[in-house]
Design a protein around this motif. Structure first.
Motif, PDB file in Angstrom:
ATOM      1  N   VAL A 247       0.851  -1.201   0.000  1.00  0.00           N
ATOM      2  CA  VAL A 247       0.000   0.000   0.000  1.00  0.00           C
ATOM      3  C   VAL A 247       0.886   1.251   0.000  1.00  0.00           C
ATOM      4  O   VAL A 247       0.657   2.195  -0.758  1.00  0.00           O
ATOM      5  CB  VAL A 247      -0.964   0.001   1.206  1.00  0.00           C
ATOM      6  CG1 VAL A 247      -1.763   1.284   1.262  1.00  0.00           C
ATOM      7  CG2 VAL A 247      -1.879  -1.211   1.156  1.00  0.00           C
ATOM      8  N   ASP A 248       1.923   1.243   0.831  1.00  0.00           N
ATOM      9  CA  ASP A 248       2.874   2.354   0.901  1.00  0.00           C
ATOM     10  C   ASP A 248       3.620   2.506  -0.426  1.00  0.00           C
ATOM     11  O   ASP A 248       3.773   3.618  -0.943  1.00  0.00           O
ATOM     12  CB  ASP A 248       3.858   2.105   2.046  1.00  0.00           C
ATOM     13  CG  ASP A 248       4.819   3.261   2.266  1.00  0.00           C
ATOM     14  OD1 ASP A 248       4.363   4.419   2.377  1.00  0.00           O
ATOM     15  OD2 ASP A 248       6.041   3.008   2.321  1.00  0.00           O
TER      16      ASP A 248
ATOM     17  N   ALA B 168       2.637   1.709  -3.395  1.00  0.00           N
ATOM     18  CA  ALA B 168       1.728   2.266  -4.406  1.00  0.00           C
ATOM     19  C   ALA B 168       1.630   3.785  -4.265  1.00  0.00           C
ATOM     20  O   ALA B 168       1.540   4.506  -5.262  1.00  0.00           O
ATOM     21  CB  ALA B 168       0.350   1.629  -4.296  1.00  0.00           C
TER      22      ALA B 168
ATOM     23  N   LYS C 222      -2.935   0.886  -8.240  1.00  0.00           N
ATOM     24  CA  LYS C 222      -2.228  -0.048  -7.349  1.00  0.00           C
ATOM     25  C   LYS C 222      -2.668   0.152  -5.894  1.00  0.00           C
ATOM     26  O   LYS C 222      -2.821  -0.812  -5.150  1.00  0.00           O
ATOM     27  CB  LYS C 222      -0.718   0.128  -7.448  1.00  0.00           C
ATOM     28  CG  LYS C 222      -0.115  -0.440  -8.703  1.00  0.00           C
ATOM     29  CD  LYS C 222       1.395  -0.269  -8.683  1.00  0.00           C
ATOM     30  CE  LYS C 222       2.025  -0.710  -9.979  1.00  0.00           C
ATOM     31  NZ  LYS C 222       3.480  -0.460  -9.964  1.00  0.00           N
ATOM     32  N   LYS C 223      -2.838   1.404  -5.498  1.00  0.00           N
ATOM     33  CA  LYS C 223      -3.229   1.672  -4.108  1.00  0.00           C
ATOM     34  C   LYS C 223      -4.608   1.076  -3.821  1.00  0.00           C
ATOM     35  O   LYS C 223      -4.798   0.396  -2.803  1.00  0.00           O
ATOM     36  CB  LYS C 223      -3.213   3.173  -3.827  1.00  0.00           C
ATOM     37  CG  LYS C 223      -3.265   3.486  -2.345  1.00  0.00           C
ATOM     38  CD  LYS C 223      -2.365   4.633  -2.001  1.00  0.00           C
ATOM     39  CE  LYS C 223      -2.322   4.821  -0.507  1.00  0.00           C
ATOM     40  NZ  LYS C 223      -1.379   5.815  -0.082  1.00  0.00           N
TER      41      LYS C 223
ATOM     42  N   GLU D 107      -6.050  -1.364  -5.475  1.00  0.00           N
ATOM     43  CA  GLU D 107      -5.895  -2.818  -5.552  1.00  0.00           C
ATOM     44  C   GLU D 107      -5.355  -3.388  -4.242  1.00  0.00           C
ATOM     45  O   GLU D 107      -5.870  -4.380  -3.724  1.00  0.00           O
ATOM     46  CB  GLU D 107      -4.940  -3.174  -6.695  1.00  0.00           C
ATOM     47  CG  GLU D 107      -4.589  -4.638  -6.770  1.00  0.00           C
ATOM     48  CD  GLU D 107      -3.493  -4.936  -7.794  1.00  0.00           C
ATOM     49  OE1 GLU D 107      -3.012  -6.083  -7.793  1.00  0.00           O
ATOM     50  OE2 GLU D 107      -3.117  -4.048  -8.576  1.00  0.00           O
ATOM     51  N   TRP D 108      -4.342  -2.739  -3.677  1.00  0.00           N
ATOM     52  CA  TRP D 108      -3.752  -3.256  -2.436  1.00  0.00           C
ATOM     53  C   TRP D 108      -4.622  -3.004  -1.211  1.00  0.00           C
ATOM     54  O   TRP D 108      -4.593  -3.783  -0.264  1.00  0.00           O
ATOM     55  CB  TRP D 108      -2.328  -2.743  -2.263  1.00  0.00           C
ATOM     56  CG  TRP D 108      -1.420  -3.585  -3.090  1.00  0.00           C
ATOM     57  CD1 TRP D 108      -0.865  -3.269  -4.300  1.00  0.00           C
ATOM     58  CD2 TRP D 108      -1.029  -4.927  -2.806  1.00  0.00           C
ATOM     59  NE1 TRP D 108      -0.141  -4.335  -4.767  1.00  0.00           N
ATOM     60  CE2 TRP D 108      -0.221  -5.366  -3.876  1.00  0.00           C
ATOM     61  CE3 TRP D 108      -1.272  -5.804  -1.759  1.00  0.00           C
ATOM     62  CZ2 TRP D 108       0.343  -6.636  -3.924  1.00  0.00           C
ATOM     63  CZ3 TRP D 108      -0.704  -7.070  -1.795  1.00  0.00           C
ATOM     64  CH2 TRP D 108       0.083  -7.472  -2.860  1.00  0.00           C
ATOM     65  N   PHE D 109      -5.408  -1.955  -1.218  1.00  0.00           N
ATOM     66  CA  PHE D 109      -6.381  -1.791  -0.126  1.00  0.00           C
ATOM     67  C   PHE D 109      -7.405  -2.929  -0.178  1.00  0.00           C
ATOM     68  O   PHE D 109      -7.768  -3.509   0.846  1.00  0.00           O
ATOM     69  CB  PHE D 109      -7.098  -0.439  -0.189  1.00  0.00           C
ATOM     70  CG  PHE D 109      -6.355   0.671   0.499  1.00  0.00           C
ATOM     71  CD1 PHE D 109      -5.888   0.536   1.792  1.00  0.00           C
ATOM     72  CD2 PHE D 109      -6.128   1.870  -0.155  1.00  0.00           C
ATOM     73  CE1 PHE D 109      -5.214   1.549   2.431  1.00  0.00           C
ATOM     74  CE2 PHE D 109      -5.457   2.899   0.471  1.00  0.00           C
ATOM     75  CZ  PHE D 109      -4.988   2.742   1.768  1.00  0.00           C
TER      76      PHE D 109
ATOM     77  N   SER E 114      -5.748  -6.014   1.002  1.00  0.00           N
ATOM     78  CA  SER E 114      -5.584  -5.949   2.463  1.00  0.00           C
ATOM     79  C   SER E 114      -6.889  -6.315   3.166  1.00  0.00           C
ATOM     80  O   SER E 114      -6.875  -7.016   4.182  1.00  0.00           O
ATOM     81  CB  SER E 114      -5.134  -4.547   2.889  1.00  0.00           C
ATOM     82  OG  SER E 114      -3.857  -4.263   2.374  1.00  0.00           O
TER      83      SER E 114
ATOM     84  N   GLY F 125      -2.517   2.310   9.916  1.00  0.00           N
ATOM     85  CA  GLY F 125      -1.404   2.601   9.029  1.00  0.00           C
ATOM     86  C   GLY F 125      -0.335   3.304   9.832  1.00  0.00           C
ATOM     87  O   GLY F 125      -0.639   3.955  10.826  1.00  0.00           O
TER      88      GLY F 125
ATOM     89  N   ASN G  82     -11.348   4.979   7.184  1.00  0.00           N
ATOM     90  CA  ASN G  82     -10.621   5.959   6.372  1.00  0.00           C
ATOM     91  C   ASN G  82     -10.257   7.150   7.251  1.00  0.00           C
ATOM     92  O   ASN G  82     -10.718   7.258   8.381  1.00  0.00           O
ATOM     93  CB  ASN G  82     -11.442   6.382   5.142  1.00  0.00           C
ATOM     94  CG  ASN G  82     -12.747   7.042   5.524  1.00  0.00           C
ATOM     95  OD1 ASN G  82     -12.780   8.054   6.219  1.00  0.00           O
ATOM     96  ND2 ASN G  82     -13.859   6.450   5.083  1.00  0.00           N
TER      97      ASN G  82
END
Length: 139
Positions: free
Chosen positions: A22-23, A25, A33-34, A36-38, A41, A68, A124
């Motif tokens: 996540v970082d 991305a 990508k961000k 997708e990785w969230f 996760s 985070g 969030n």
């Protein structure tokens, strides 16, 4: 991989999982990508809860924290110091909320656990500021 965390016999009191993608991305300034990785996760947390359900003793209560360590906005591509979401729950409360493991909604334990819940519905930065734990700056 993460699917093998319970393969070895162990008596750990603490576990830690860090998802670096996540970082990364954020550093790559990649919204796709961000996101997708969230999503991945989220799936990892679900897999962890399902694994815990299979391997934990009935009498054990597990505390889960999700956060985070800092923000890495895609518009900047580097670490910043905005607030980070932070959530803490017991396995029982999470599994009950997510319908992973049904427990008696009228039991005293379930009533106590659910009485600690705040009104935040999303994980969030903006929603987390309204949570019972208040605001935590990243960094």
């Amino acid at each position: 991989g993460g699917k093998h965390i319970f393969d070895q016999e162990s008596n750990y009191d603490f576990g830690f999982l860090h998802v670096k993608a996540v970082d990364d991305a954020g550093h790559d300034k990649s919204l796709e990508k961000k996101v997708e990785w969230f999503k991945k996760s989220d799936e990892m947390v679900k897999e962890l809860l399902l694994s815990l359900q299979k391997h934990k003793d009935e009498d054990d209560e597990i505390i889960i924290a999700l956060t985070g360590d800092h923000t890495t906005p895609i518009c900047i591509g580097d670490h910043t110091f905005e607030p980070v979401p932070f959530g803490v729950s017991t396995y029982s409360a999470l599994s009950n909320e997510l319908n992973i493991e049904k427990s008696d909604p009228n039991s005293e334990y379930t009533k106590k656990v659910l009485s600690l819940k705040d009104k935040v519905e999303s994980f969030n930065e903006v929603s987390a500021c309204e949570g019972a734990l208040g605001r935590f700056p990243g960094g």
